[in-house]
Enzyme design. Structure first.
Site, PDB file in Angstrom:
ATOM      1  N   GLU A 147     -28.842  22.147 -73.366  1.00  0.00           N
ATOM      2  CA  GLU A 147     -27.608  22.497 -72.639  1.00  0.00           C
ATOM      3  C   GLU A 147     -26.472  22.280 -73.622  1.00  0.00           C
ATOM      4  O   GLU A 147     -26.138  21.141 -73.948  1.00  0.00           O
ATOM      5  CB  GLU A 147     -27.428  21.592 -71.412  1.00  0.00           C
TER       6      GLU A 147
ATOM      7  N   CYS B  80     -18.415  20.697 -69.891  1.00  0.00           N
ATOM      8  CA  CYS B  80     -19.062  21.834 -70.551  1.00  0.00           C
ATOM      9  C   CYS B  80     -18.771  23.127 -69.822  1.00  0.00           C
ATOM     10  O   CYS B  80     -18.336  24.104 -70.421  1.00  0.00           O
ATOM     11  CB  CYS B  80     -20.557  21.589 -70.658  1.00  0.00           C
TER      12      CYS B  80
HETATM   13  P1  NAD Z   1     -22.764  16.187 -80.035  1.00  0.00           P
HETATM   14  O1  NAD Z   1     -23.711  17.303 -80.283  1.00  0.00           O
HETATM   15  O2  NAD Z   1     -21.855  15.788 -81.127  1.00  0.00           O
HETATM   16  O3  NAD Z   1     -23.572  14.866 -79.644  1.00  0.00           O
HETATM   17  C1  NAD Z   1     -24.496  14.851 -78.583  1.00  0.00           C
HETATM   18  C2  NAD Z   1     -25.571  13.825 -78.857  1.00  0.00           C
HETATM   19  O4  NAD Z   1     -26.379  14.225 -79.960  1.00  0.00           O
HETATM   20  C3  NAD Z   1     -25.050  12.436 -79.184  1.00  0.00           C
HETATM   21  O5  NAD Z   1     -25.841  11.499 -78.490  1.00  0.00           O
HETATM   22  C4  NAD Z   1     -25.271  12.340 -80.690  1.00  0.00           C
HETATM   23  O6  NAD Z   1     -25.440  11.030 -81.161  1.00  0.00           O
HETATM   24  C5  NAD Z   1     -26.557  13.116 -80.840  1.00  0.00           C
HETATM   25  N1  NAD Z   1     -26.835  13.627 -82.192  1.00  0.00           N
HETATM   26  C6  NAD Z   1     -25.962  13.870 -83.195  1.00  0.00           C
HETATM   27  N2  NAD Z   1     -26.622  14.370 -84.270  1.00  0.00           N
HETATM   28  C7  NAD Z   1     -27.926  14.448 -83.934  1.00  0.00           C
HETATM   29  C8  NAD Z   1     -29.104  14.918 -84.589  1.00  0.00           C
HETATM   30  N3  NAD Z   1     -29.074  15.390 -85.834  1.00  0.00           N
HETATM   31  N4  NAD Z   1     -30.278  14.879 -83.917  1.00  0.00           N
HETATM   32  C9  NAD Z   1     -30.332  14.422 -82.652  1.00  0.00           C
HETATM   33  N5  NAD Z   1     -29.261  13.961 -81.971  1.00  0.00           N
HETATM   34  C10 NAD Z   1     -28.067  13.978 -82.600  1.00  0.00           C
HETATM   35  O7  NAD Z   1     -21.961  16.600 -78.713  1.00  0.00           O
HETATM   36  P2  NAD Z   1     -20.784  15.789 -77.990  1.00  0.00           P
HETATM   37  O8  NAD Z   1     -19.566  15.903 -78.838  1.00  0.00           O
HETATM   38  O9  NAD Z   1     -21.261  14.457 -77.576  1.00  0.00           O
HETATM   39  O10 NAD Z   1     -20.597  16.659 -76.665  1.00  0.00           O
HETATM   40  C11 NAD Z   1     -19.681  17.688 -76.539  1.00  0.00           C
HETATM   41  C12 NAD Z   1     -20.388  19.021 -76.525  1.00  0.00           C
HETATM   42  O11 NAD Z   1     -21.424  19.009 -75.554  1.00  0.00           O
HETATM   43  C13 NAD Z   1     -19.485  20.154 -76.124  1.00  0.00           C
HETATM   44  O12 NAD Z   1     -19.715  21.270 -76.942  1.00  0.00           O
HETATM   45  C14 NAD Z   1     -19.895  20.482 -74.703  1.00  0.00           C
HETATM   46  O13 NAD Z   1     -19.635  21.790 -74.300  1.00  0.00           O
HETATM   47  C15 NAD Z   1     -21.348  20.161 -74.733  1.00  0.00           C
HETATM   48  N6  NAD Z   1     -21.833  19.849 -73.383  1.00  0.00           N
HETATM   49  C16 NAD Z   1     -22.683  20.718 -72.797  1.00  0.00           C
HETATM   50  C17 NAD Z   1     -23.130  20.480 -71.510  1.00  0.00           C
HETATM   51  C18 NAD Z   1     -24.064  21.426 -70.816  1.00  0.00           C
HETATM   52  O14 NAD Z   1     -24.615  21.076 -69.775  1.00  0.00           O
HETATM   53  N7  NAD Z   1     -24.277  22.602 -71.336  1.00  0.00           N
HETATM   54  C19 NAD Z   1     -22.709  19.328 -70.844  1.00  0.00           C
HETATM   55  C20 NAD Z   1     -21.828  18.450 -71.493  1.00  0.00           C
HETATM   56  C21 NAD Z   1     -21.414  18.726 -72.782  1.00  0.00           C
END
Ligand code: NAD
Length: 471
Positions: free
Chosen positions: A245, A279
């Site tokens: 997501e 999101c």
């Molecule tokens: P992000 O991708 O920076 O981080 C998300 C998670 O991934 C964190 O726990 C982070 O530590 C982890 N992570 C980072 N690098 C990684 C790697 N290489 N491998 C595995 N895990 C890793 O996102 P964010 O800034 O926390 O969230 C914001 C984004 O999320 C926005 O783009 C938003 O639209 C999206 N979002 C989507 C939904 C949905 O349901 N589609 C819901 C909420 C947020």
């Protein structure tokens, strides 16, 4: 239930440590507590325990797992106020409005819904040639990696269906909101069997360790598209199942027949829910020339009158951005729009002397489709409103980005609205609302907004393996 985790103080002391990483309130900068940070050895140990625990959890009758989810929902209900205060302090979201208390309530609702869905085996063939049955069996250990904007609710979206289907879960919360997820897990673990649900707080490297772990069978990920792509690459080695997501940049198209006074509030909250850090929030609004000025003015009035401030103060319904990097993204995009000649109708002038990561609710008009504030997901309290003369052009603009999570159409005429909805490319198109997710209704993105579905029976199937028996 042995530990009493129904007050903020009890809950906070159960999840904080003496030595660890400091967590601060994004509204004030105040120290909240230290979080444990996991090592890759911790990940290995948690996964080993999860694999062991899955044997007996997966063997339970489905009805028993369903009862456990109801007990978990009861535990969340008892601790709801304490959980909401953790969210208000760590994420900064206000207690009231569609924010912290709402999020704690959604956790309970999603647990109960996932406890009650009926998933039955399907008899696909039954005739002289034989019989074929499709059923769903546990995958094994699920690694759940989440973002910071709705840390508890999104964790529940990942863990509730996974547990129901007989998997055990290792959660990796965002490094920005480790306490919220640990608090939720502590509450749930008052009633769940040992090691069925564990949490490994840490940064991206720990997320990577989870997504690469050979003993994890499925990754449920919510976060940015860039990280989703990295996870897909990591998952390829073991052919892990993935549900992604990801980010969006949702368009809303207003038709010329709306009653502006009646719909302006709903449009506002479609965009500014959780101070825009959602999101599937409305992130670019297309409005016909005939009602453009009237709607811009109505939205600007609401934006300027809606109370913003500390999460823990009862009067606020908008809060700070959760972190400095996100605040900078919003501020830079608005500045770029201003320099390009867009009109900052309200907001846009943050008080840089104020503590915390506040950015005022901002309405931007007279902005071009190709401005970065329209093209890039701002994920904060700034809404660009684009004028259109031709509906076909607005639909083309709505569809031209490489993401497609949600979208919306606003009209007094359902038939007209549905015709436009059918032409929008997104996982969900809402009519006269935006972002109104429902545990019974599948939710997921198209294009670079992700793959797979969450919620409903479809969501249960995604955390199970389809198994065909033919005789
Ligand atoms: P992000 O991708 O920076 O981080 C998300 C998670 O991934 C964190 O726990 C982070 O530590 C982890 N992570 C980072 N690098 C990684 C790697 N290489 N491998 C595995 N895990 C890793 O996102 P964010 O800034 O926390 O969230 C914001 C984004 O999320 C926005 O783009 C938003 O639209 C999206 N979002 C989507 C939904 C949905 O349901 N589609 C819901 C909420 C947020």
């Amino acid at each position: 239930m042995s530990l009493n985790l129904t007050t903020y103080e009890d809950l906070l002391s159960a999840i904080t440590v003496d030595d660890g990483q400091a967590v601060h309130d994004p509204a004030t900068g105040e120290f909240i507590g230290n979080t444990k940070m996991s090592t890759t050895d911790d990940v290995d140990a948690a996964v080993a325990r999860a694999r062991e625990a899955q044997q007996s959890w997966g063997a339970l009758p489905d009805a028993e797992r369903s009862q456990y989810l109801h007990k978990a929902a009861d535990a969340v209900k008892e601790s709801a106020e304490a959980l909401a205060h953790i969210l208000a302090r760590e994420v900064g979201k206000p207690l009231n409005g569609p924010n912290a208390r709402f999020e704690a309530g959604a956790c309970e609702a999603w647990l109960r819904a996932n406890a009650d869905f009926e998933i039955q085996e399907e008899v696909l063939v039954e005739d002289d040639s034989g019989k074929a049955i499709l059923s769903y069996v546990p995958i094994g250990v699920v690694g759940a990696i989440g973002p910071w904007n709705w840390p508890m609710m999104i964790s529940i979206w990942q863990l509730a269906p996974s547990l129901r289907m007989g998997n055990t879960v290792v959660m990796k919360p965002s490094e920005h909101t480790p306490l919220s997820v640990q608090a939720l897990v502590a509450v749930l673990n008052r009633v769940l069997p040992e090691h069925v649900l564990q949490v490994v707080p840490g940064a991206g490297d720990i997320g990577q360790a989870v997504s690469e772990h050979p003993d994890i069978d499925k990754i449920m990920f919510t976060g940015s598209t860039k990280t989703g792509q990295a996870i897909m690459r990591s998952a390829a080695a073991d052919m892990k199942r993935v549900t992604l997501e990801l980010g969006g940049n949702d368009a809303g198209i207003v038709l010329d027949d709306i009653n502006v006074d009646e719909m302006a509030q709903d449009i506002f909250w479609g965009a500014f829910i959780n101070t825009g850090q959602t999101c599937a929030a409305l992130k670019r609004l297309y409005v016909p020339a005939a009602i453009y000025d009237e709607l811009v003015e109505a939205l600007a009035k609401i934006a300027s009158e809606t109370p913003m401030g500390q999460g823990v103060s009862e009067e606020n319904v908008l809060g700070p951005l959760q972190n400095e990097a996100q605040r900078k993204i919003v501020a830079d995009l608005v500045e770029e729009a201003r320099k390009a000649g867009a009109n900052i109708v309200t907001g846009g002038n943050p008080d840089d002397d104020q503590p915390g990561y506040f950015y005022p609710a901002t309405i931007v008009s007279d902005i071009d489709q190709h401005n970065p504030l329209v093209q890039i997901e701002q994920f904060g309290p700034a809404l660009p409103i684009i004028k259109y003369d031709d509906l076909d052009q607005a639909i083309e603009w709505a569809n031209e980005l490489d993401v497609g999570l949600g979208s919306s159409v606003w009209s007094s005429d359902e038939q007209r609205a549905r015709e436009v909805a059918n032409r929008l490319i997104a996982g969900t198109t809402w009519i006269n609302k935006h972002g109104a997710v429902d545990p019974r209704v599948p939710f997921g993105g198209v294009k670079k907004s992700g793959m797979g579905l969450e919620f409903g029976v479809e969501g249960l199937k995604q955390v199970a393996l389809p198994k065909v028996t033919a005789l």
